[in-house]
Design a protein around this motif. Sequence first.
Motif, short mmCIF file in Angstrom:
data_model
loop_
_atom_site.label_atom_id
_atom_site.label_comp_id
_atom_site.label_asym_id
_atom_site.label_seq_id
_atom_site.Cartn_x
_atom_site.Cartn_y
_atom_site.Cartn_z
N GLY A 29 0.78 -1.20 -0.02
CA GLY A 29 0.11 -0.05 -0.12
C GLY A 29 1.04 1.39 -0.16
O GLY A 29 2.24 0.98 -0.22
N GLU A 33 -0.73 6.16 -6.51
CA GLU A 33 -1.37 5.56 -7.74
C GLU A 33 -1.15 4.05 -7.97
O GLU A 33 -0.20 3.95 -7.75
CB GLU A 33 -1.19 6.30 -9.31
N PRO A 34 -2.28 3.35 -8.26
CA PRO A 34 -1.97 1.91 -8.21
C PRO A 34 -0.94 1.63 -9.48
O PRO A 34 -1.18 2.17 -10.40
CB PRO A 34 -3.47 1.41 -8.76
N TYR A 36 1.10 -2.04 -11.23
CA TYR A 36 1.41 -3.30 -11.18
C TYR A 36 2.96 -3.52 -11.77
O TYR A 36 3.17 -3.22 -12.87
CB TYR A 36 0.59 -4.34 -11.74
N ILE A 47 2.10 -5.45 -6.62
CA ILE A 47 0.90 -4.56 -6.81
C ILE A 47 0.87 -3.52 -5.76
O ILE A 47 1.02 -3.93 -4.50
CB ILE A 47 -0.40 -5.25 -6.49
N HIS A 48 1.15 -2.58 -6.17
CA HIS A 48 1.07 -1.19 -5.37
C HIS A 48 -0.29 -0.63 -5.44
O HIS A 48 -0.92 -0.12 -6.63
CB HIS A 48 2.05 -0.23 -6.02
N PHE A 49 -0.88 -0.70 -4.28
CA PHE A 49 -2.37 0.02 -4.30
C PHE A 49 -2.35 1.45 -3.78
O PHE A 49 -1.31 1.69 -2.75
CB PHE A 49 -3.33 -0.99 -3.45
N ARG A 50 -3.40 2.11 -3.60
CA ARG A 50 -3.56 3.24 -3.41
C ARG A 50 -3.61 3.60 -1.93
O ARG A 50 -4.59 2.98 -1.17
CB ARG A 50 -4.84 3.96 -3.98
N SER A 56 -8.99 -0.41 -2.93
CA SER A 56 -7.88 -0.11 -4.11
C SER A 56 -7.10 -1.67 -4.00
O SER A 56 -6.94 -2.25 -4.99
CB SER A 56 -7.09 0.98 -3.91
N LEU A 57 -6.94 -1.83 -2.86
CA LEU A 57 -6.07 -3.30 -2.86
C LEU A 57 -6.75 -4.42 -3.58
O LEU A 57 -6.56 -5.22 -4.39
CB LEU A 57 -5.92 -3.63 -1.40
N GLU A 60 -7.02 -4.08 -7.51
CA GLU A 60 -5.94 -4.18 -8.15
C GLU A 60 -5.58 -5.76 -7.92
O GLU A 60 -4.92 -6.22 -9.11
CB GLU A 60 -4.46 -3.49 -7.45
N ASP A 76 2.08 -3.33 -15.18
CA ASP A 76 0.63 -2.67 -15.08
C ASP A 76 -0.42 -3.67 -16.34
O ASP A 76 -1.26 -3.18 -16.87
CB ASP A 76 0.26 -1.18 -15.58
#
Length: 163
Positions: A29, A33-34, A36, A47-50, A56-57, A60, A76
């Motif tokens: 987290g 911005e999200p 991948y 995965i980077h979530f907002r 968001s998690l 994604e 992405d």
Amino acid sequence: MSGAINDDNLCQHLIDVFARVFPSLTVQGGADEPFYVAPKSNVNATIHFRSNYPRSLLHEVSHYCLAGNRRRNIDDFGFWYAPCGRTADEQRQFELVEARPQGLEKAKCDIIGIEFSPSLDDFSGRAASISFLQQLESAYQEMLSNPPPTARKALCGLKEYGR
């Protein structure tokens, strides 16, 4: 989930669940911005979530579940992204690729007991199209009755570890 839980704790719980379900995926987290990041030699996909937003998690990870092996090897997932301020045609294209991941996200929200609402990722005030809402509902029903294999793993993992 039982009892009151804040977003930070819920996100950590979901990260732990998905780490067990998808050991070659890292979920982080805090992103503005999200995004991948595809796996590289000896490095997990990430995965980077907002921020610390559970939705968001879940969203994604839904993209990950539906991307397929080829797209999981592209940053992405090879998706394009047009920021807020899209034309009507760009918004229609967005809705076409978002209905299925949001259907899976809705099924995940049901399992963990958080509210789902469709996301247009658009702040123009435009309402969701009837077509988008119908496609989202159809995808949701698919995820409840016959999800693809990776989506099934995620849903089962949430059911198993989500309590």
